[in-house]
Write a protein that holds these residues in place. Structure first.
Motif, short mmCIF file in Angstrom:
data_model
loop_
_atom_site.label_atom_id
_atom_site.label_comp_id
_atom_site.label_asym_id
_atom_site.label_seq_id
_atom_site.Cartn_x
_atom_site.Cartn_y
_atom_site.Cartn_z
N UNK A 471 2.40 5.54 34.08
CA UNK A 471 1.18 4.99 33.68
C UNK A 471 0.18 6.30 33.50
N UNK A 472 0.32 7.51 34.35
CA UNK A 472 -0.50 8.61 33.94
C UNK A 472 -0.17 9.17 32.51
N UNK A 473 1.20 9.24 32.30
CA UNK A 473 1.51 9.79 31.07
C UNK A 473 1.10 8.83 29.81
N UNK A 474 1.07 7.50 29.94
CA UNK A 474 0.63 6.61 29.08
C UNK A 474 -1.05 7.11 28.44
N UNK A 475 -1.66 7.02 29.61
CA UNK A 475 -3.13 7.40 29.42
C UNK A 475 -3.28 8.93 28.77
N UNK A 476 -2.31 9.83 29.14
CA UNK A 476 -2.67 11.05 28.57
C UNK A 476 -2.11 11.22 27.12
N UNK A 477 -1.32 10.06 26.68
CA UNK A 477 -0.82 10.02 25.21
C UNK A 477 -1.60 9.20 24.46
N UNK A 478 -2.75 8.61 25.30
CA UNK A 478 -3.78 7.64 24.59
C UNK A 478 -3.05 6.28 24.13
N UNK A 479 -2.00 5.88 25.17
CA UNK A 479 -1.40 4.52 25.03
C UNK A 479 -2.07 3.78 26.03
N UNK A 480 -2.02 2.33 25.46
CA UNK A 480 -2.65 1.32 26.44
C UNK A 480 -1.62 0.17 26.56
N UNK A 481 -0.77 0.18 27.41
CA UNK A 481 0.50 -0.43 27.77
C UNK A 481 0.18 -2.04 27.99
N UNK A 482 -1.13 -2.37 28.60
CA UNK A 482 -1.11 -3.64 29.05
C UNK A 482 -2.54 -4.05 28.37
N UNK A 483 -2.87 -3.48 27.27
CA UNK A 483 -4.22 -3.63 26.53
C UNK A 483 -4.15 -5.24 26.22
#
Length: 513
Positions: A471-483
């Motif tokens: 999850x930390x990586x996703x936020x760092x990359x600007x991704x929103x996995x469960x948007x």
């Protein structure tokens, strides 16, 4: 069967009889025993709240605390029943439905503690006097569960600040009940703004007591966040509004009907209106679907945060708000269970994991800001701060007079579990993660208002430390996995998505400038 206030003259009827105390209010019980030396004569304490039941030690004596079923089974021919709580009339109504009591006793007594005795006197004094253009505010739990900072915070604080900004104090006296009025010098001298101590309800100083009860007895509106017992005997023309502190995932610790305890409560959607009807025993017309006052803060984060708090500059910020499992001393009734591990945190429970997490955060120029619940016992929390991990102590936030929703507006992502703060954060439409490795244990301890709970969590579900790092990586990359899931749930869980909740609350109550 009648209800009667216990007096000195009634003591003769208690001699040689078994004494049942109904409802376990520790304050009432201790005061009762101090006044009438009854500690050695109390036979049983009856309380419907399962968490109150067990053994209660009073004056070095162990007294059993049992559920209501005990009253159904006992013989009351040589007994008396004394109600030992604030809501004696409600308690009396319940006891009137117990056949074994109604068929045997002609009188139920209630013990009026010192505060109740004072209030009876002042209510009588002011009963014919017209209400004043006065609005009373209070936040935080009851006096016995006082936590510094919580007495001037949350939804009540947000609504108060909104009213100040729009000069409602030109038309109304805005009065706060806090622990220590001297802690708020910034409001000193403001027109029609006053701070009183809730401790003055039992003050030996008559002037302090007079000021407290005049406000309590003559205010047109009473807004409170959480504790409402202080307003239990309000007149029918006074309007009590439970602003509460959050629409979340957890259910209520114990069910008590609040239909007669306040006139209105605010919620964020029709979904939560139904939930609050069920778990608080309210009528449909008592629910105001307005949004929560403090949600307005999310859209206007405080700019002074970087100077006031030790949060290093970074490209992104993730806030982690774990709810409490082990409460502070004085709040142990709220305990769920103790987290096992070096850090006292869920998921990141070892120092080795913290080191790995800190390196990962550094790779993405991201800071993880951990803010614990005010109820949380921090004694077991290890040294968790690192270069990219910051622990915000509640005392530090309080000293700088910053509310959590005034901080969350800066968050690029949020990690929570079952906290209502996560439901608030949905309004910002940003990535969210939920630590759920103890979901089954929590379901068996506290329980949830949604079933299955995993279907209702508006974000990425974190079952392990590896999930946390992902999850930390996703936020760092600007991704929103469960948007996509969050946006669907947001439409159901929130009726509004703006900064106008305070306005809607006042309009719903027809409070005009």
């Amino acid at each position: 069967m009648k209800l009667k206030k216990l007096s000195d003259a009634d003591l003769q009827y208690t001699v040689g009889k078994k004494i049942y105390c109904y409802e376990k209010s520790i304050g009432h019980l201790c005061e009762l025993c101090a006044k009438y030396e009854m500690a050695d004569r109390i036979y049983r304490i009856i309380d419907e709240n399962v968490r109150q039941q067990g053994i209660f030690c009073l004056k070095d004596r162990e007294i059993p605390v049992l559920g209501l079923e005990a009253l159904e089974q006992d013989d009351f021919s040589e007994s008396i029943v004394i109600i030992t709580s604030d809501y004696h009339e409600e308690a009396y109504e319940k006891l009137c439905r117990i056949s074994s009591i109604c068929e045997t006793l002609d009188t139920i007594y209630y013990f009026a503690d010192r505060e109740t005795e004072y209030e009876i006197t002042y209510r009588e004094r002011y009963k014919e006097q017209a209400l004043e253009e006065m609005i009373l505010f209070r936040s935080g739990p009851c006096v016995s569960a006082y936590v510094p900072g919580m007495d001037f915070s949350d939804n009540a604080r947000a609504l108060f600040e909104y009213m100040l900004c729009r000069c409602y104090n030109k038309s109304y006296r805005l009065v706060w009940l806090v622990k220590n009025p001297d802690e708020f010098p910034g409001y000193r001298g403001m027109e029609n703004v006053e701070f009183l101590s809730f401790d003055w309800s039992v003050s030996e100083n008559k002037e302090e007591r007079d000021r407290y009860y005049r406000a309590l007895c003559l205010a047109k509106f009473l807004f409170f966040t959480d504790a409402y017992g202080f307003a239990r005997n309000c007149r029918s023309d006074q309007v009590r509004v439970q602003l509460w502190h959050g629409c979340g995932f957890k259910t209520r610790v114990n069910f008590v009907r609040c239909e007669k305890r306040y006139e209105y409560t605010t919620v964020i959607s029709e979904l939560y209106a139904k939930i609050h009807q069920d778990i608080y025993g309210l009528r449909e017309d008592q629910i105001l679907v307005t949004g929560y006052a403090k949600e307005d803060w999310l859209f206007h984060p405080v700019k002074e945060v970087w100077e006031a708090l030790p949060i290093p500059r970074a490209e992104k910020y993730i806030f982690w708000l774990p709810t409490f499992r082990m409460a502070k001393n004085g709040l142990t009734l709220l305990n769920e269970y103790e987290l096992v591990g070096q850090t006292g945190l869920p998921v990141a429970d070892t120092f080795e994991k913290l080191e790995e997490l800190d390196r990962l955060l550094g790779d993405w120029v991201t800071v993880l800001v951990i803010k614990l619940h005010p109820f949380q016992d921090t004694a077991g929390i290890g040294k968790i701060e690192r270069k990219h991990i910051v622990l915000l102590e509640n005392d530090l936030i309080r000293e700088n007079d910053i509310q959590i929703n005034q901080l969350l507006g800066w968050a690029d992502g949020l990690i929570s579990d079952y906290s209502s703060a996560a439901v608030d954060f949905m309004l910002l439409d940003r990535p969210m993660g939920f630590t759920v490795e103890d979901v089954e244990e929590y379901a068996g301890s506290r329980g949830f208002v949604f079933d299955p709970i995993r279907d209702w969590l508006p974000g990425t579900q974190i079952d392990s430390f590896a999930d946390f790092c992902s999850f930390v990586r996703a936020v760092g990359m600007g991704k929103d996995p469960a948007g996509e899931k969050r946006q669907k749930l947001k439409k159901i869980m929130h009726k509004y998505s703006d900064d106008q909740s305070c306005r809607r609350i006042l309009e719903a109550l027809h409070i005009d400038i």
